[in-house]
Design an enzyme around this catalytic site. Structure first.
Site, PDB file in Angstrom:
ATOM      1  N   GLN A 270       0.826  -1.196   0.000  1.00 55.34           N
ATOM      2  CA  GLN A 270       0.000   0.000   0.000  1.00 55.34           C
ATOM      3  C   GLN A 270       0.868   1.256   0.000  1.00 55.34           C
ATOM      4  O   GLN A 270       1.884   1.328   0.707  1.00 55.34           O
ATOM      5  CB  GLN A 270      -0.921   0.003   1.218  1.00 55.34           C
ATOM      6  CG  GLN A 270      -2.042  -1.026   1.145  1.00 55.34           C
ATOM      7  CD  GLN A 270      -3.123  -0.639   0.147  1.00 55.34           C
ATOM      8  OE1 GLN A 270      -3.260   0.545  -0.217  1.00 55.34           O
ATOM      9  NE2 GLN A 270      -3.893  -1.613  -0.296  1.00 55.34           N
ATOM     10  N   GLU A 323      -2.101 -16.080  -3.990  1.00 51.33           N
ATOM     11  CA  GLU A 323      -1.483 -14.954  -4.682  1.00 51.33           C
ATOM     12  C   GLU A 323      -0.959 -15.428  -6.027  1.00 51.33           C
ATOM     13  O   GLU A 323      -0.333 -16.484  -6.130  1.00 51.33           O
ATOM     14  CB  GLU A 323      -0.349 -14.372  -3.834  1.00 51.33           C
ATOM     15  CG  GLU A 323       0.540 -13.374  -4.539  1.00 51.33           C
ATOM     16  CD  GLU A 323      -0.214 -12.182  -5.093  1.00 51.33           C
ATOM     17  OE1 GLU A 323       0.056 -11.808  -6.253  1.00 51.33           O
ATOM     18  OE2 GLU A 323      -1.078 -11.637  -4.377  1.00 51.33           O
ATOM     19  N   ASP A 366      -8.742  -8.907  -2.015  1.00 52.48           N
ATOM     20  CA  ASP A 366      -8.175  -7.588  -2.308  1.00 52.48           C
ATOM     21  C   ASP A 366      -7.644  -7.627  -3.733  1.00 52.48           C
ATOM     22  O   ASP A 366      -6.434  -7.657  -3.964  1.00 52.48           O
ATOM     23  CB  ASP A 366      -7.060  -7.266  -1.307  1.00 52.48           C
ATOM     24  CG  ASP A 366      -6.459  -5.884  -1.521  1.00 52.48           C
ATOM     25  OD1 ASP A 366      -7.024  -5.099  -2.309  1.00 52.48           O
ATOM     26  OD2 ASP A 366      -5.412  -5.596  -0.904  1.00 52.48           O
ATOM     27  N   CYS A 393      -9.690  -0.876  -4.627  1.00 50.69           N
ATOM     28  CA  CYS A 393      -9.095   0.425  -4.945  1.00 50.69           C
ATOM     29  C   CYS A 393      -9.807   1.090  -6.112  1.00 50.69           C
ATOM     30  O   CYS A 393      -9.333   2.095  -6.632  1.00 50.69           O
ATOM     31  CB  CYS A 393      -7.607   0.275  -5.258  1.00 50.69           C
ATOM     32  SG  CYS A 393      -7.256  -0.767  -6.693  1.00 50.69           S
TER      33      CYS A 393
END
Length: 436
Positions: A270, A323, A366, A393
């Site tokens: 981030q 991931e 996310d 986002c």
């Protein structure tokens, strides 16, 4: 499409804000997306993208004819559209809301988020945009990561919005002091196409050099010798995903909620200095993980959320970390080696979830800016969790995915939107979804 009409200037009355840093205006019935404006203003704008057959045009404000409350002098001269226009230049991109008072920026972002929810997810909800934890009153000096291009002559530069034009810069007011203190503007970066800077919460900064095509290998050594002592330096080849150490470490160390994280090279973290804490605390508060629960952390990166989720689930619980990036997954294995209840999978999220049908209590995702997509949403639904947490986002991709969840019987239980990118149009959100 851009035509010779890009040199034209038109007068416009500005309407509502739109997703992407624009404001809506109309010219002879055609929609014009205008940057550097405010609702209610009368402006003179220069067309940047226009064509007789285009559905809409784009324009930048070059003069304010009638202003409204909330407009302030831009804090960054290179990003000030009015000043740039007076010099016959384009402004630097990345601070497109810098002409707006910070409280009004958040009001406009809330309107944009609510509009996306209503239009794309048929979800009507009042939205409030919160500042990050320990945010400065002026909204400056928050970026711990910064990316620069290199102009002919070797000096750092940044692009104008939707343009190949490079604008030399001498400072970056949105970056933390440690980025500016490196004084990279004084270094000749000839032989490099891009420079990435990461300033961690603890330890030395990392400067990542992306070599230009055909650059002589000695150029990297010359640049490294010109950078401040105590700075880690590495080179990165995006084509081959090759990371080479030139000096110091090829990674930086971050610390959040008592956990240390290693983030290698170009790995994601981030950007706002307070974003990791702000989001990690919001996730824990919103999901209320119970000891012994089975949890999945999707698009998990280096493990920012995985570690506190594992703490909450306890030794009797289980946390699946998924991931797609091999580098980020390797970082996660190092960061979470002391948490035996964590299983780390490197690969596609939809395929990784196939083996967990009906087996999860909580799912956190996310995803990247494009969102998760219908297939991933269906896989999450098939895992039958009691709760889904969604960090986003991008309000448009989140609203689209929320629509997919609603089609499967889920509902939006709570929503928090954070201003983790002050003076830009970007924002971050965390939503909790439940079954009725």
């Amino acid at each position: 499409m851009t035509t010779d009409t890009t040199a034209s200037e038109i007068e416009l009355t500005i309407g509502a804000p739109a997703h992407g840093g624009h404001f809506v205006a109309r010219h002879e019935g055609r929609v014009v997306f205008v940057r550097h404006a405010l609702p209610g203003e009368r402006v003179r704008a220069r067309l940047t993208e226009a064509g007789d057959g285009a559905k809409f045009w784009r324009a930048d404000v070059v003069e304010v004819l009638e202003s409204v409350p909330g407009r302030v002098e831009h804090f960054w001269p290179e990003a000030d559209a009015l000043r740039a226009a007076s010099r016959g230049r384009l402004p630097v991109g990345g601070a497109e809301f810098g002409h707006i008072e910070l409280p009004l920026q958040r009001e406009l972002k809330a309107q944009i988020f609510a509009e996306q929810l209503s239009r794309l997810a048929k979800e009507d909800r009042t939205v409030t945009v919160e500042p990050a934890v320990e945010e400065r009153e002026d909204g400056l000096h928050w970026r711990t990561r910064a990316s620069f291009s290199v102009a002919p002559g070797g000096r750092l530069a940044m692009h104008a919005h939707r343009s190949e034009e490079l604008i030399p810069v001498q400072r970056m007011p949105l970056a933390v002091d440690a980025v500016n203190d490196l004084q990279l503007w004084d270094v000749d970066f000839s032989g490099v196409s891009r420079v990435e800077v990461a300033v961690p919460s603890t330890g030395a900064p990392l400067v990542l050099l992306i070599p230009a095509a055909g650059a002589h290998p000695k150029a990297l050594g010359r640049i490294a010798s010109a950078l401040p002592e105590g700075t880690s330096i590495a080179s990165w080849d995006p084509e081959t995903s090759t990371l080479n150490r030139l000096r110091g470490r090829t990674w930086v160390q971050e610390s959040v909620l008592g956990h240390d994280y290693r983030v290698t090279g170009a790995g994601f973290w981030q950007i706002h200095r307070s974003a990791p804490l702000t989001l990690a605390q919001a996730v824990l508060d919103g999901l209320q993980i119970q000891p012994g629960e089975q949890v999945a952390d999707l698009y998990a990166g280096a493990g920012l959320f995985t570690a506190p989720l594992a703490d909450a689930a306890g030794e009797s619980g289980r946390v699946l970390s998924v991931e797609g990036s091999p580098g980020a997954s390797r970082d996660a294995r190092k960061n979470l080696f002391a948490s035996p209840q964590v299983e780390i999978l490197q690969g596609r999220v939809d395929k990784s979830l196939a083996a967990y049908e009906g087996r999860l209590d909580v799912v956190l995702l996310d995803p990247p800016r494009v969102g998760a997509g219908k297939d991933v949403v269906r896989r999450i639904d098939a895992a039958a969790p009691r709760t889904v947490g969604y960090v986003s986002c991008d309000p448009a991709s989140f609203a689209r995915d929320l629509g997919y969840f609603k089609d499967l019987g889920w509902q939006l239980d709570s929503l928090r939107v954070f201003d983790l990118y002050p003076h830009t149009h970007h924002m971050e959100s965390f939503a909790v979804l439940t079954r009725p």
